[in-house]
Design a protein around this motif. Sequence first.
Motif, PDB file in Angstrom:
ATOM      1  N   PRO A  73       2.775   1.628  -9.466  1.00 21.02           N
ATOM      2  CA  PRO A  73       2.792   0.167  -9.558  1.00 21.02           C
ATOM      3  C   PRO A  73       4.102  -0.438  -9.043  1.00 21.02           C
ATOM      4  CG  PRO A  73       2.037   1.137 -11.614  1.00 21.02           C
ATOM      5  CD  PRO A  73       2.529   2.259 -10.766  1.00 21.02           C
ATOM      6  N   LEU A  74       4.004  -1.648  -8.511  1.00 24.59           N
ATOM      7  CA  LEU A  74       5.187  -2.318  -7.966  1.00 24.59           C
ATOM      8  C   LEU A  74       6.213  -2.659  -9.028  1.00 24.59           C
ATOM      9  CD1 LEU A  74       3.672  -4.767  -5.331  1.00 24.59           C
ATOM     10  CD2 LEU A  74       4.747  -2.542  -4.948  1.00 24.59           C
ATOM     11  N   ALA A  75       5.766  -2.977 -10.219  1.00 28.73           N
ATOM     12  CA  ALA A  75       6.709  -3.346 -11.275  1.00 28.73           C
ATOM     13  C   ALA A  75       6.214  -2.841 -12.616  1.00 28.73           C
ATOM     14  CB  ALA A  75       6.886  -4.862 -11.319  1.00 28.73           C
ATOM     15  N   GLU A  76       7.113  -2.216 -13.329  1.00 29.05           N
ATOM     16  CA  GLU A  76       6.845  -1.789 -14.687  1.00 29.05           C
ATOM     17  C   GLU A  76       8.039  -2.147 -15.552  1.00 29.05           C
ATOM     18  OE1 GLU A  76       6.012   2.416 -14.425  1.00 29.05           O
ATOM     19  OE2 GLU A  76       3.868   2.013 -14.364  1.00 29.05           O
ATOM     20  N   VAL A  77       7.776  -2.335 -16.814  1.00 27.67           N
ATOM     21  CA  VAL A  77       8.830  -2.607 -17.788  1.00 27.67           C
ATOM     22  C   VAL A  77       8.738  -1.497 -18.836  1.00 27.67           C
ATOM     23  CG1 VAL A  77       9.759  -4.251 -19.459  1.00 27.67           C
ATOM     24  CG2 VAL A  77       8.588  -5.092 -17.403  1.00 27.67           C
ATOM     25  N   ARG A  78       9.703  -0.613 -18.834  1.00 25.94           N
ATOM     26  CA  ARG A  78       9.708   0.526 -19.754  1.00 25.94           C
ATOM     27  C   ARG A  78       8.396   1.312 -19.694  1.00 25.94           C
ATOM     28  NH1 ARG A  78      10.076  -3.413 -23.192  1.00 25.94           N
ATOM     29  NH2 ARG A  78       8.693  -2.442 -24.564  1.00 25.94           N
ATOM     30  N   ASP A  95       0.833  -1.205   0.000  1.00 25.68           N
ATOM     31  CA  ASP A  95       0.000   0.000   0.000  1.00 25.68           C
ATOM     32  C   ASP A  95       0.866   1.252   0.000  1.00 25.68           C
ATOM     33  OD1 ASP A  95      -2.349  -1.573   0.251  1.00 25.68           O
ATOM     34  OD2 ASP A  95      -2.278  -1.438   2.465  1.00 25.68           O
ATOM     35  N   VAL A  96       1.899   1.240   0.830  1.00 25.66           N
ATOM     36  CA  VAL A  96       2.782   2.407   0.953  1.00 25.66           C
ATOM     37  C   VAL A  96       3.580   2.594  -0.335  1.00 25.66           C
ATOM     38  CG1 VAL A  96       4.635   3.464   2.296  1.00 25.66           C
ATOM     39  CG2 VAL A  96       2.879   2.095   3.463  1.00 25.66           C
ATOM     40  N   PHE A  97       4.157   1.520  -0.859  1.00 27.31           N
ATOM     41  CA  PHE A  97       4.927   1.600  -2.107  1.00 27.31           C
ATOM     42  C   PHE A  97       4.081   2.228  -3.216  1.00 27.31           C
ATOM     43  CE2 PHE A  97       7.975  -0.905  -0.052  1.00 27.31           C
ATOM     44  CZ  PHE A  97       9.045  -1.234  -0.884  1.00 27.31           C
ATOM     45  N   ARG A  98       2.861   1.700  -3.395  1.00 31.33           N
ATOM     46  CA  ARG A  98       2.002   2.182  -4.484  1.00 31.33           C
ATOM     47  C   ARG A  98       1.577   3.635  -4.271  1.00 31.33           C
ATOM     48  NH1 ARG A  98       0.068  -3.014  -3.420  1.00 31.33           N
ATOM     49  NH2 ARG A  98       0.485  -4.488  -5.113  1.00 31.33           N
ATOM     50  N   ALA A  99       1.373   4.030  -3.022  1.00 27.56           N
ATOM     51  CA  ALA A  99       0.930   5.397  -2.726  1.00 27.56           C
ATOM     52  C   ALA A  99       1.940   6.434  -3.189  1.00 27.56           C
ATOM     53  CB  ALA A  99       0.669   5.551  -1.226  1.00 27.56           C
ATOM     54  N   SER A 113       4.628 -10.639  -9.206  1.00 28.20           N
ATOM     55  CA  SER A 113       3.938 -11.511  -8.261  1.00 28.20           C
ATOM     56  C   SER A 113       4.790 -11.766  -7.016  1.00 28.20           C
ATOM     57  CB  SER A 113       3.569 -12.827  -8.949  1.00 28.20           C
ATOM     58  OG  SER A 113       2.897 -13.665  -8.061  1.00 28.20           O
ATOM     59  N   SER A 114       6.085 -11.949  -7.204  1.00 27.62           N
ATOM     60  CA  SER A 114       6.958 -12.197  -6.045  1.00 27.62           C
ATOM     61  C   SER A 114       7.055 -10.944  -5.168  1.00 27.62           C
ATOM     62  CB  SER A 114       8.338 -12.688  -6.483  1.00 27.62           C
ATOM     63  OG  SER A 114       9.050 -11.679  -7.151  1.00 27.62           O
ATOM     64  N   LEU A 115       7.068  -9.767  -5.794  1.00 30.19           N
ATOM     65  CA  LEU A 115       7.057  -8.525  -5.009  1.00 30.19           C
ATOM     66  C   LEU A 115       5.759  -8.414  -4.215  1.00 30.19           C
ATOM     67  CD1 LEU A 115       8.532  -6.034  -7.625  1.00 30.19           C
ATOM     68  CD2 LEU A 115       9.644  -6.845  -5.527  1.00 30.19           C
ATOM     69  N   ARG A 116       4.653  -8.715  -4.878  1.00 24.67           N
ATOM     70  CA  ARG A 116       3.358  -8.685  -4.184  1.00 24.67           C
ATOM     71  C   ARG A 116       3.338  -9.660  -3.014  1.00 24.67           C
ATOM     72  NH1 ARG A 116      -0.899  -9.045  -9.219  1.00 24.67           N
ATOM     73  NH2 ARG A 116      -0.883  -6.836  -9.804  1.00 24.67           N
ATOM     74  N   ASP A 117       3.915 -10.832  -3.222  1.00 20.68           N
ATOM     75  CA  ASP A 117       3.907 -11.862  -2.181  1.00 20.68           C
ATOM     76  C   ASP A 117       4.593 -11.377  -0.908  1.00 20.68           C
ATOM     77  OD1 ASP A 117       3.229 -14.480  -1.272  1.00 20.68           O
ATOM     78  OD2 ASP A 117       5.306 -15.096  -1.589  1.00 20.68           O
ATOM     79  N   VAL A 118       5.608 -10.575  -1.056  1.00 19.20           N
ATOM     80  CA  VAL A 118       6.296 -10.027   0.116  1.00 19.20           C
ATOM     81  C   VAL A 118       5.604  -8.765   0.603  1.00 19.20           C
ATOM     82  CG1 VAL A 118       8.450  -8.969   0.945  1.00 19.20           C
ATOM     83  CG2 VAL A 118       8.535 -11.036  -0.463  1.00 19.20           C
TER      84      VAL A 118
END
Length: 161
Positions: free
Chosen positions: A95-100, A87-91, A125-130
């Motif tokens: 998004p947790l991961a982007e490619v270009r 929640d904090v990362f996205r705020a 998905s692995s980032l989300r899992d943590v």
Amino acid sequence: MLCHDAVVDISARTDYAVRAMLTLAAAHRDDAGPVSVEALARRQDLPRKFLEAVVADLRGAGLVLSRRGAHGGYVLALPATEVTLGDVFRAVDGPLAEVRGLRPQDTAYEGVAQHLPSLWVAVRSSLRDVLDRTTLADVLDGDLPRHVRALVEEPDAWRNR
């Protein structure tokens, strides 16, 4: 958080946001009331002006509330057990991961790289899992979820490669 050249970069903005949220969670636990941006900056040795913008993003995302008055400042909008690091990362960073600049599932390649979008989705998905299964309370108490502790305890987890 940016993924490029096989590096996951946790931005200063995200680092500061997590540290500020942990400070607010500790203040709530200690029944200390609202915490000013100046106090947040001082307690974590962060640049106040930059932190003001970070806290504004957290407020915009509904993660913190502002309290006015002589003893005003910021408080968590939700219990620390309900706020995930994701929640904090996205705020503050999106998004947790982007490619270009694209979401992983929106990438497409031809030829030998045609299956790469599946890998990018797995990375996210692995980032989300943590991050989505670890709360502020978990970090504050030092009681990380079992699957996160297992990752931390892997033999090469603390070694650079």
